[in-house]
Design a protein around this motif. Structure first.
Motif, short mmCIF file in Angstrom:
data_model
loop_
_atom_site.label_atom_id
_atom_site.label_comp_id
_atom_site.label_asym_id
_atom_site.label_seq_id
_atom_site.Cartn_x
_atom_site.Cartn_y
_atom_site.Cartn_z
N VAL A 89 -2.53 1.16 -7.16
CA VAL A 89 -2.46 1.80 -5.86
C VAL A 89 -1.01 1.80 -5.38
O VAL A 89 -0.32 0.78 -5.45
CB VAL A 89 -3.34 1.06 -4.82
N THR A 90 -0.57 2.94 -4.90
CA THR A 90 0.74 3.07 -4.27
C THR A 90 0.52 3.32 -2.79
O THR A 90 -0.28 4.18 -2.42
CB THR A 90 1.53 4.26 -4.87
N VAL A 91 1.22 2.55 -1.96
CA VAL A 91 1.12 2.72 -0.51
C VAL A 91 2.47 3.17 0.00
O VAL A 91 3.49 2.55 -0.27
CB VAL A 91 0.68 1.41 0.19
N ILE A 92 2.45 4.27 0.74
CA ILE A 92 3.68 4.88 1.24
C ILE A 92 3.61 4.97 2.76
O ILE A 92 2.55 5.35 3.31
CB ILE A 92 3.85 6.30 0.65
N GLU A 125 -5.59 8.42 -12.70
CA GLU A 125 -5.48 7.01 -13.07
C GLU A 125 -4.85 6.13 -11.99
O GLU A 125 -4.48 4.98 -12.27
CB GLU A 125 -4.68 6.89 -14.37
N SER A 126 -4.71 6.67 -10.80
CA SER A 126 -4.13 5.88 -9.71
C SER A 126 -4.53 6.48 -8.37
O SER A 126 -5.10 7.56 -8.30
CB SER A 126 -2.60 5.85 -9.83
N ILE A 127 -4.21 5.73 -7.31
CA ILE A 127 -4.51 6.16 -5.95
C ILE A 127 -3.24 6.05 -5.13
O ILE A 127 -2.51 5.06 -5.23
CB ILE A 127 -5.62 5.29 -5.32
N GLU A 128 -2.98 7.07 -4.31
CA GLU A 128 -1.85 7.03 -3.39
C GLU A 128 -2.40 7.07 -1.96
O GLU A 128 -3.24 7.91 -1.64
CB GLU A 128 -0.91 8.21 -3.61
N ILE A 129 -1.92 6.14 -1.15
CA ILE A 129 -2.37 6.03 0.23
C ILE A 129 -1.15 6.13 1.14
O ILE A 129 -0.18 5.40 0.95
CB ILE A 129 -3.12 4.71 0.47
N LYS A 130 -1.23 7.03 2.10
CA LYS A 130 -0.16 7.13 3.09
C LYS A 130 -0.65 6.49 4.39
O LYS A 130 -1.79 6.73 4.82
CB LYS A 130 0.22 8.59 3.33
N MET A 131 0.23 5.69 4.98
CA MET A 131 -0.12 4.99 6.21
C MET A 131 1.03 5.07 7.20
O MET A 131 2.16 5.37 6.82
CB MET A 131 -0.48 3.52 5.93
N THR A 149 -3.84 -4.63 -2.34
CA THR A 149 -4.72 -5.68 -2.87
C THR A 149 -6.19 -5.31 -2.72
O THR A 149 -6.96 -5.41 -3.68
CB THR A 149 -4.43 -7.02 -2.17
N ALA A 150 -6.59 -4.88 -1.53
CA ALA A 150 -8.01 -4.56 -1.28
C ALA A 150 -8.51 -3.45 -2.19
O ALA A 150 -9.56 -3.57 -2.82
CB ALA A 150 -8.22 -4.18 0.18
N VAL A 151 -7.75 -2.37 -2.27
CA VAL A 151 -8.20 -1.21 -3.05
C VAL A 151 -8.14 -1.51 -4.55
O VAL A 151 -9.07 -1.16 -5.29
CB VAL A 151 -7.41 0.05 -2.67
N GLU A 152 -7.08 -2.16 -5.00
CA GLU A 152 -6.99 -2.49 -6.43
C GLU A 152 -8.10 -3.45 -6.86
O GLU A 152 -8.68 -3.30 -7.93
CB GLU A 152 -5.62 -3.07 -6.76
N MET A 184 -9.52 5.20 -16.32
CA MET A 184 -10.24 4.84 -15.14
C MET A 184 -11.73 4.92 -15.46
O MET A 184 -12.19 5.91 -15.99
CB MET A 184 -9.87 5.81 -14.01
N LYS A 185 -12.47 3.88 -15.12
CA LYS A 185 -13.90 3.86 -15.38
C LYS A 185 -14.63 4.63 -14.29
O LYS A 185 -14.56 4.28 -13.13
CB LYS A 185 -14.41 2.43 -15.43
N GLY A 186 -15.34 5.69 -14.68
CA GLY A 186 -16.08 6.48 -13.71
C GLY A 186 -15.14 7.23 -12.78
O GLY A 186 -13.93 7.15 -12.89
#
Length: 163
Positions: free
Chosen positions: A76-79, A41-47, A66-69, A1-3
């Motif tokens: 990005v994983t959305v749960i 190295e990734s993002i998890e978002i719960k909605m 799509t927006a976050v990636e 991941m950059k930065g």
């Protein structure tokens, strides 16, 4: 991941994701995001959906991904968060104002159970009159009801209060 990716950066991306049924509101204003976890190295978002049977859940999950990636260049994983149930008190004050401007009456603040009276006494988003009546508890989507204003003669929808 950059930065280093911050939660603030993730939330800035999420603010771009609009509700497909009410395109003036984003998912943050609707109170749909319950948790954001930024990993190495990734993002998890719960909605959470605004309605249990919401037909747009998969569309919204894809739009979030799509927006976050695209903005942050990480997977990005959305749960769907099954530990939290959405209620209309999660709407931000900005969301309620945007609903009025879009000519949909916002829900009243809930304190306890939803009562039929909450649907019957709804302020018209066109003229501000309280001289309205419930025409049908079923609107164009499951989360809306249809009203009629006796003052300006306009039909309008109300975002139903949900507990």
């Amino acid at each position: 991941m950059k930065g280093t990716i911050t939660q603030e950066a993730v939330y800035q991306s999420l603010a771009k994701v609009m509700d497909p049924e009410i395109p003036v509101l984003n998912i943050l204003e609707l109170g749909m995001i319950t948790e954001v976890t930024v990993g190495a190295e990734s993002i998890e978002i719960k909605m959470i959906p605004t309605f249990a049977a919401c037909p747009a859940i998969e569309v919204i999950k894809q739009q979030i991904r799509t927006a976050v990636e695209e903005d942050l260049h990480v997977p990005v994983t959305v749960i769907v968060d099954k530990t939290v149930q959405w209620n209309s008190n999660r709407l931000s004050p900005e969301a309620k104002e945007k609903l009025r401007n879009f000519r949909i009456a916002p829900p009243q603040i809930l304190q306890g159970e939803v009562e039929m009276e909450m649907l019957e006494h709804t302020v018209c988003p066109h003229c501000g009159s309280e001289n309205t009546y419930l025409r049908s508890p079923f609107g164009s989507t499951l989360c809306r009801a249809i009203h009629y204003c006796r003052n300006c003669g306009m039909m309008f929808e109300q975002f139903k209060p949900l507990s």
